[in-house]
Design a protein around this motif. Sequence first.
Motif, PDB file in Angstrom:
ATOM      1  N   ALA A  56      53.521  47.408  75.494  1.00  0.00           N
ATOM      2  CA  ALA A  56      52.197  47.273  74.890  1.00  0.00           C
ATOM      3  C   ALA A  56      51.254  46.568  75.853  1.00  0.00           C
ATOM      4  CB  ALA A  56      52.275  46.514  73.570  1.00  0.00           C
ATOM      5  N   TRP A  57      51.696  45.444  76.421  1.00  0.00           N
ATOM      6  CA  TRP A  57      50.912  44.693  77.389  1.00  0.00           C
ATOM      7  C   TRP A  57      51.792  44.339  78.586  1.00  0.00           C
ATOM      8  CZ3 TRP A  57      50.452  42.166  72.258  1.00  0.00           C
ATOM      9  CH2 TRP A  57      49.307  42.575  71.572  1.00  0.00           C
ATOM     10  N   HIS A  58      51.142  43.917  79.679  1.00  0.00           N
ATOM     11  CA  HIS A  58      51.904  43.530  80.869  1.00  0.00           C
ATOM     12  C   HIS A  58      52.719  42.257  80.625  1.00  0.00           C
ATOM     13  CE1 HIS A  58      50.242  46.655  83.331  1.00  0.00           C
ATOM     14  NE2 HIS A  58      48.999  46.260  83.124  1.00  0.00           N
ATOM     15  N   SER A  59      52.342  41.491  79.593  1.00  0.00           N
ATOM     16  CA  SER A  59      53.058  40.251  79.301  1.00  0.00           C
ATOM     17  C   SER A  59      54.326  40.482  78.476  1.00  0.00           C
ATOM     18  CB  SER A  59      52.139  39.277  78.549  1.00  0.00           C
ATOM     19  OG  SER A  59      51.655  39.875  77.356  1.00  0.00           O
ATOM     20  N   ASP A  60      54.593  41.733  78.105  1.00  0.00           N
ATOM     21  CA  ASP A  60      55.796  42.029  77.323  1.00  0.00           C
ATOM     22  C   ASP A  60      57.049  41.619  78.098  1.00  0.00           C
ATOM     23  OD1 ASP A  60      53.974  43.205  75.703  1.00  0.00           O
ATOM     24  OD2 ASP A  60      54.525  45.266  76.211  1.00  0.00           O
ATOM     25  N   LYS A  61      58.063  41.174  77.373  1.00  0.00           N
ATOM     26  CA  LYS A  61      59.321  40.861  78.035  1.00  0.00           C
ATOM     27  C   LYS A  61      60.477  40.956  77.050  1.00  0.00           C
ATOM     28  CE  LYS A  61      58.909  35.819  77.440  1.00  0.00           C
ATOM     29  NZ  LYS A  61      58.906  34.511  78.154  1.00  0.00           N
ATOM     30  N   ILE A  62      61.656  41.211  77.580  1.00  0.00           N
ATOM     31  CA  ILE A  62      62.864  41.264  76.774  1.00  0.00           C
ATOM     32  C   ILE A  62      63.333  39.834  76.499  1.00  0.00           C
ATOM     33  CG2 ILE A  62      65.262  42.036  76.678  1.00  0.00           C
ATOM     34  CD1 ILE A  62      63.342  44.333  76.559  1.00  0.00           C
ATOM     35  N   VAL A  63      63.604  39.530  75.235  1.00  0.00           N
ATOM     36  CA  VAL A  63      64.080  38.197  74.854  1.00  0.00           C
ATOM     37  C   VAL A  63      65.248  38.353  73.876  1.00  0.00           C
ATOM     38  CG1 VAL A  63      61.817  37.114  75.179  1.00  0.00           C
ATOM     39  CG2 VAL A  63      62.447  38.026  72.929  1.00  0.00           C
ATOM     40  N   ASP A  64      65.957  37.261  73.645  1.00  0.00           N
ATOM     41  CA  ASP A  64      67.008  37.232  72.632  1.00  0.00           C
ATOM     42  C   ASP A  64      66.382  37.022  71.249  1.00  0.00           C
ATOM     43  OD1 ASP A  64      69.036  37.544  74.504  1.00  0.00           O
ATOM     44  OD2 ASP A  64      69.147  35.372  74.881  1.00  0.00           O
ATOM     45  N   GLY A  65      67.241  37.023  70.229  1.00  0.00           N
ATOM     46  CA  GLY A  65      66.761  36.782  68.869  1.00  0.00           C
ATOM     47  C   GLY A  65      66.248  38.018  68.183  1.00  0.00           C
ATOM     48  N   GLY A  66      66.815  39.185  68.570  1.00  0.00           N
ATOM     49  CA  GLY A  66      66.388  40.438  67.968  1.00  0.00           C
ATOM     50  C   GLY A  66      67.072  40.706  66.642  1.00  0.00           C
ATOM     51  N   ASN A  67      67.146  41.980  66.286  1.00  0.00           N
ATOM     52  CA  ASN A  67      67.643  42.347  64.957  1.00  0.00           C
ATOM     53  C   ASN A  67      68.817  43.331  65.033  1.00  0.00           C
ATOM     54  OD1 ASN A  67      67.537  42.119  62.136  1.00  0.00           O
ATOM     55  ND2 ASN A  67      66.306  43.968  61.944  1.00  0.00           N
ATOM     56  N   PRO A  68      69.938  42.993  65.690  1.00  0.00           N
ATOM     57  CA  PRO A  68      70.230  41.736  66.403  1.00  0.00           C
ATOM     58  C   PRO A  68      70.046  41.949  67.908  1.00  0.00           C
ATOM     59  CG  PRO A  68      72.257  42.923  66.029  1.00  0.00           C
ATOM     60  CD  PRO A  68      71.147  43.810  65.507  1.00  0.00           C
ATOM     61  N   GLY A  69      70.570  41.000  68.702  1.00  0.00           N
ATOM     62  CA  GLY A  69      70.596  41.144  70.156  1.00  0.00           C
ATOM     63  C   GLY A  69      69.228  41.002  70.791  1.00  0.00           C
ATOM     64  N   ALA A  70      68.990  41.797  71.825  1.00  0.00           N
ATOM     65  CA  ALA A  70      67.736  41.736  72.553  1.00  0.00           C
ATOM     66  C   ALA A  70      66.619  42.420  71.764  1.00  0.00           C
ATOM     67  CB  ALA A  70      67.898  42.396  73.919  1.00  0.00           C
ATOM     68  N   ASN A  71      65.378  42.084  72.115  1.00  0.00           N
ATOM     69  CA  ASN A  71      64.215  42.733  71.511  1.00  0.00           C
ATOM     70  C   ASN A  71      63.043  42.603  72.471  1.00  0.00           C
ATOM     71  OD1 ASN A  71      62.218  40.415  70.049  1.00  0.00           O
ATOM     72  ND2 ASN A  71      64.316  39.765  70.515  1.00  0.00           N
ATOM     73  N   LEU A  72      61.962  43.317  72.176  1.00  0.00           N
ATOM     74  CA  LEU A  72      60.780  43.276  73.024  1.00  0.00           C
ATOM     75  C   LEU A  72      59.750  42.338  72.399  1.00  0.00           C
ATOM     76  CD1 LEU A  72      59.447  44.464  75.573  1.00  0.00           C
ATOM     77  CD2 LEU A  72      58.427  46.213  74.106  1.00  0.00           C
ATOM     78  N   HIS A  73      59.373  41.305  73.158  1.00  0.00           N
ATOM     79  CA  HIS A  73      58.399  40.321  72.688  1.00  0.00           C
ATOM     80  C   HIS A  73      57.002  40.744  73.148  1.00  0.00           C
ATOM     81  CE1 HIS A  73      56.653  35.992  72.896  1.00  0.00           C
ATOM     82  NE2 HIS A  73      56.444  36.522  71.702  1.00  0.00           N
ATOM     83  N   LEU A  74      56.101  40.945  72.190  1.00  0.00           N
ATOM     84  CA  LEU A  74      54.716  41.316  72.478  1.00  0.00           C
ATOM     85  C   LEU A  74      53.829  40.109  72.204  1.00  0.00           C
ATOM     86  CD1 LEU A  74      54.562  44.734  70.551  1.00  0.00           C
ATOM     87  CD2 LEU A  74      55.537  44.280  72.805  1.00  0.00           C
ATOM     88  N   TRP A  75      53.091  39.676  73.217  1.00  0.00           N
ATOM     89  CA  TRP A  75      52.247  38.495  73.048  1.00  0.00           C
ATOM     90  C   TRP A  75      50.938  38.665  73.789  1.00  0.00           C
ATOM     91  CZ3 TRP A  75      50.383  34.881  76.640  1.00  0.00           C
ATOM     92  CH2 TRP A  75      49.759  33.757  76.070  1.00  0.00           C
ATOM     93  N   ASN A  76      49.837  38.443  73.078  1.00  0.00           N
ATOM     94  CA  ASN A  76      48.515  38.447  73.690  1.00  0.00           C
ATOM     95  C   ASN A  76      47.630  37.534  72.853  1.00  0.00           C
ATOM     96  OD1 ASN A  76      45.878  39.061  74.685  1.00  0.00           O
ATOM     97  ND2 ASN A  76      46.627  41.036  75.410  1.00  0.00           N
ATOM     98  N   PRO A  77      47.087  36.451  73.448  1.00  0.00           N
ATOM     99  CA  PRO A  77      46.313  35.490  72.660  1.00  0.00           C
ATOM    100  C   PRO A  77      44.920  35.975  72.292  1.00  0.00           C
ATOM    101  CG  PRO A  77      46.303  34.846  74.958  1.00  0.00           C
ATOM    102  CD  PRO A  77      47.222  36.027  74.857  1.00  0.00           C
ATOM    103  N   GLU A  78      44.469  37.080  72.896  1.00  0.00           N
ATOM    104  CA  GLU A  78      43.104  37.539  72.652  1.00  0.00           C
ATOM    105  C   GLU A  78      43.023  39.039  72.866  1.00  0.00           C
ATOM    106  OE1 GLU A  78      39.616  36.324  75.167  1.00  0.00           O
ATOM    107  OE2 GLU A  78      39.202  35.075  73.406  1.00  0.00           O
ATOM    108  N   SER A  79      43.171  39.791  71.774  1.00  0.00           N
ATOM    109  CA  SER A  79      43.137  41.249  71.866  1.00  0.00           C
ATOM    110  C   SER A  79      42.619  41.815  70.559  1.00  0.00           C
ATOM    111  CB  SER A  79      44.539  41.802  72.153  1.00  0.00           C
ATOM    112  OG  SER A  79      44.531  43.210  72.186  1.00  0.00           O
TER     113      SER A  79
END
Length: 225
Positions: A56-79
């Motif tokens: 979705a954005w360049h700041s996306d990254k794979i993190v733990d705490g998914g449903n289950p296992g890994a997941n994609l974290h989407l973060w943008n403070p101003e969009s």
Amino acid sequence: DLCPEEIACDDDVKECADGSYVSRNPSNDCNFHACPKSFNHTHTVTFDDGTEGWHAWHSDKIVDGGNPGANLHLWNPESWGFILKNTGEDYSFGGNFFHCTKVIMSIDVKVNTIAFSGSEVSRSLLVQLKNSKADAAVYVTAGELYKGDWTTFEIDIPIQEDFPELWKGFGSDPQQQIPSDITYGSVLRGVDDVIFTSYEPDMVYGYTAFDLQVDNISVIYYFSL
């Protein structure tokens, strides 16, 4: 008896696994006709093996705490919103949907925050199916995104020519009307882009903070033998 009495069965129907329907058989004590033999193909992106092209954005990254296992974290403070699409060449989510009797897509989403002017708000989650050759897309609202735990959104994609209830379309971009000669079925015959987004056509948005996690992007294709 050369002229047996005709049996009148109830007019209800049963849905089969492939999305088709069967009626009752008066020659078999009004039991339902047998469903056609079918099979399905499932493809799921769990992010345990990377993004597989989804961003979705360049700041996306794979993190733990998914449903289950890994997941994609989407973060943008101003969009204004987010567009989650496959930027690679994963053709598992496209093709001629008319080769199938039924198609179901799903995605798991966890909303950590959707904040506008410091207050939590909700946003609609839409799925768009694009056909670049037809220069058109169809879309439907999958549900509402609220701050909370993991939620699975399932989208049943009817295989038909005319627009199903609640489905809409647009042309080369969401601000253009879908061409008059393009039907819902026209788009489904050549889907080459699947997008999950918070943008609704003709809606106006302000800058919003998004902090989401997505997992288990899945498609199930049903076929009859």
